[in-house]
Design an enzyme around this catalytic site. Structure first.
Site, PDB file in Angstrom:
ATOM      1  N   LYS A 114       8.029  -7.841   8.020  1.00 20.64           N
ATOM      2  CA  LYS A 114       7.915  -9.175   7.432  1.00 20.64           C
ATOM      3  C   LYS A 114       8.149 -10.271   8.474  1.00 20.64           C
ATOM      4  O   LYS A 114       7.572 -11.342   8.385  1.00 20.64           O
ATOM      5  CB  LYS A 114       8.908  -9.332   6.269  1.00 20.64           C
ATOM      6  CG  LYS A 114       8.512  -8.560   5.021  1.00 20.64           C
ATOM      7  CD  LYS A 114       9.324  -9.006   3.829  1.00 20.64           C
ATOM      8  CE  LYS A 114       8.854  -8.363   2.539  1.00 20.64           C
ATOM      9  NZ  LYS A 114       9.620  -8.819   1.383  1.00 20.64           N
ATOM     10  N   LYS A 196      -0.088   0.486   2.436  1.00 19.75           N
ATOM     11  CA  LYS A 196       0.424   0.321   1.064  1.00 19.75           C
ATOM     12  C   LYS A 196      -0.324  -0.790   0.323  1.00 19.75           C
ATOM     13  O   LYS A 196      -0.646  -1.817   0.914  1.00 19.75           O
ATOM     14  CB  LYS A 196       1.920  -0.053   1.173  1.00 19.75           C
ATOM     15  CG  LYS A 196       2.676  -0.015  -0.122  1.00 19.75           C
ATOM     16  CD  LYS A 196       4.086  -0.571   0.060  1.00 19.75           C
ATOM     17  CE  LYS A 196       4.094  -2.075   0.014  1.00 19.75           C
ATOM     18  NZ  LYS A 196       5.395  -2.686  -0.255  1.00 19.75           N
ATOM     19  N   LYS A 199       1.012  -6.946  -3.069  1.00 17.68           N
ATOM     20  CA  LYS A 199       0.720  -8.189  -3.804  1.00 17.68           C
ATOM     21  C   LYS A 199       0.075  -9.227  -2.898  1.00 17.68           C
ATOM     22  O   LYS A 199      -0.668 -10.067  -3.339  1.00 17.68           O
ATOM     23  CB  LYS A 199       2.036  -8.836  -4.241  1.00 17.68           C
ATOM     24  CG  LYS A 199       2.791  -8.194  -5.340  1.00 17.68           C
ATOM     25  CD  LYS A 199       4.169  -8.857  -5.340  1.00 17.68           C
ATOM     26  CE  LYS A 199       5.083  -8.246  -6.360  1.00 17.68           C
ATOM     27  NZ  LYS A 199       6.485  -8.569  -6.082  1.00 17.68           N
TER      28      LYS A 199
HETATM   29  P1  AMP Z   1       8.262  -5.745  -4.760  1.00 17.29           P
HETATM   30  O1  AMP Z   1       6.892  -6.160  -5.119  1.00 17.29           O
HETATM   31  O2  AMP Z   1       8.429  -5.609  -3.271  1.00 17.29           O
HETATM   32  O3  AMP Z   1       9.343  -6.514  -5.411  1.00 17.29           O
HETATM   33  O4  AMP Z   1       8.408  -4.259  -5.314  1.00 17.29           O
HETATM   34  C1  AMP Z   1       8.891  -3.962  -6.584  1.00 17.29           C
HETATM   35  C2  AMP Z   1       8.925  -2.472  -6.796  1.00 17.29           C
HETATM   36  O5  AMP Z   1       7.600  -1.946  -6.741  1.00 17.29           O
HETATM   37  C3  AMP Z   1       9.725  -1.712  -5.722  1.00 17.29           C
HETATM   38  O6  AMP Z   1      10.423  -0.648  -6.336  1.00 17.29           O
HETATM   39  C4  AMP Z   1       8.663  -1.210  -4.810  1.00 17.29           C
HETATM   40  O7  AMP Z   1       9.060  -0.050  -4.111  1.00 17.29           O
HETATM   41  C5  AMP Z   1       7.537  -0.907  -5.779  1.00 17.29           C
HETATM   42  N1  AMP Z   1       6.219  -0.985  -5.108  1.00 17.29           N
HETATM   43  C6  AMP Z   1       5.667  -2.053  -4.486  1.00 17.29           C
HETATM   44  N2  AMP Z   1       4.456  -1.761  -3.996  1.00 17.29           N
HETATM   45  C7  AMP Z   1       4.220  -0.457  -4.306  1.00 17.29           C
HETATM   46  C8  AMP Z   1       3.124   0.444  -4.060  1.00 17.29           C
HETATM   47  N3  AMP Z   1       2.032   0.070  -3.407  1.00 17.29           N
HETATM   48  N4  AMP Z   1       3.240   1.703  -4.538  1.00 17.29           N
HETATM   49  C9  AMP Z   1       4.339   2.111  -5.223  1.00 17.29           C
HETATM   50  N5  AMP Z   1       5.404   1.307  -5.469  1.00 17.29           N
HETATM   51  C10 AMP Z   1       5.355   0.038  -5.026  1.00 17.29           C
END
Ligand code: AMP
Ligand code: TRP
Length: 333
Positions: A114, A196, A199
């Site tokens: 990041k 990965k 968003k």
């Molecule tokens: P965040 O969007 O970073 O707040 O992620 C929220 C949750 O979604 C966390 O538990 C991440 O590990 C999970 N997560 C985010 N992106 C992915 C992805 N591409 N595949 C699986 N889990 C994800």
């Protein structure tokens, strides 16, 4: 009784990766019939570790509250709250920073990734983010934390901090276990399946957003990058695109990868993608319908979040008071 804690950042629109890797598991844990205490929050303090626009952030917070409920979290069973409305989170993060080494934060992969993307300068909060996360978890004495694979390193730090605090002062925190699914913990980009799904991907068709229209979802899947050998098998190394679609399909259908392969092995890629599109739409459409029903019901959402904050504050304040006593700050023994 087990305590389970997790959160998602209200930064932008959630993807099917967030759903399959995290939120779906919160819902499955909620509904598994075992007695438990489940805390699920909107990690707004985490979101501001990188620049955010205030009005957009406020909207995303409300949107995520509605989405949690639309995905199946029941506010009568699960405590849903906004992280910044439980001030003990920020306080605990500070207290834990006193036993965290700068070196261990600088080593975090997500920080290193990041950091490179920041054009306006790297905030101190981006560095200390994993300590805030450790606090989120330790405040509630969580037994387990359902997350996607990208959070594993942060969970390891959380465990280390809990052990360090317990040995420096006295037994205070439970040492939490990460709960990372075998399938779906890392959904990959549809356009670059070795990366990965995120968003914040600049290529819109690389990610399926939970609120994407069905025809958009089908189009994105139809144009997903695959390979040219025409065989449907699970081989993430050599066939990352097809393996990712198999993962998405099996998670949406609640079947194993082997069962998925059995169902689709004789199809061509076009036919297979159509089935994956149908499976994703079948899962997301009811969520979207429910979301539309509640997103404008401010009274209901406020009631849920007020009640959640009240309960979370009760537990979190007790833990912060205990930690302060152990450290020796303030007057209470
Ligand atoms: P965040 O969007 O970073 O707040 O992620 C929220 C949750 O979604 C966390 O538990 C991440 O590990 C999970 N997560 C985010 N992106 C992915 C992805 N591409 N595949 C699986 N889990 C994800
Ligand atoms: N850092 C997590 C993410 O980006 C979100 C999060 C914040 C979290 N605090 C947490 C997840 C505590 C589990 C437990 O995905």
């Amino acid at each position: 009784m087990k305590t389970i804690v997790s959160g998602v950042q209200p930064s932008g629109t959630l993807t099917i990766g967030n759903y399959l890797g995290a939120i779906k598991n919160f819902v499955d844990l909620q509904n598994n019939g075992e007695e438990k205490e489940l805390f699920v929050f909107i990690a707004d303090l985490h979101a501001i570790t990188v620049p955010q626009e205030p009005a957009k952030l406020r909207n995303s917070i409300k949107g995520l509250a509605a989405l949690y409920i639309a995905c199946g979290l029941d506010p009568n069973v699960t405590t849903l709250f906004i992280q910044s409305e439980v001030t003990a989170h920020a306080e605990m993060a500070y207290l834990l920073q006193t036993i965290t080494y700068i070196g261990e934060l600088e080593r975090m992969t997500q920080f290193k990734d990041k950091k490179q993307k920041q054009v306006e300068g790297v905030s101190t909060a981006l560095l200390t983010y994993p300590v805030l996360m450790a606090g989120d978890i330790l405040l509630y004495n969580a037994d387990c934390v359902p997350v996607g694979a990208d959070q594993k390193q942060h969970l390891e730090l959380t465990r280390n901090l809990a052990i360090r605090f317990n040995s420096k002062y006295s037994d205070t925190f439970k040492v939490p276990e990460p709960l990372i699914q075998k399938t779906g913990a890392k959904i990959m980009s549809l356009q670059e399946p070795t990366k990965k799904m995120s968003k914040s991907d600049v290529i819109d068709k690389a990610s399926i957003f939970i609120l994407d229209e069905p025809n958009i979802i089908r189009k994105k899947i139809a144009s997903a990058v695959t390979d040219c050998d025409g065989v449907i098998k699970y081989d993430p190394e050599n066939k990352p695109g097809i393996s990712n679609l198999l993962t998405i399909y099996s998670c949406c259908k609640n079947i194993s990868i082997d069962e998925a392969i059995n169902e689709v092995k004789d199809l061509n890629y076009g036919e297979f993608k159509k089935l994956v599109g149908d499976a994703v739409v079948d899962v997301l459409l009811p969520i979207q319908t429910k979301y539309k029903e509640i997103i404008n019901d401010n009274k209901y959402l406020d009631e849920v979040l007020d009640k959640g904050a009240e309960k979370a504050n009760y537990f979190a304040n007790k833990m912060v008071a205990k930690v302060k006593r152990k450290i020796g700050v303030g007057r209470k023994k």
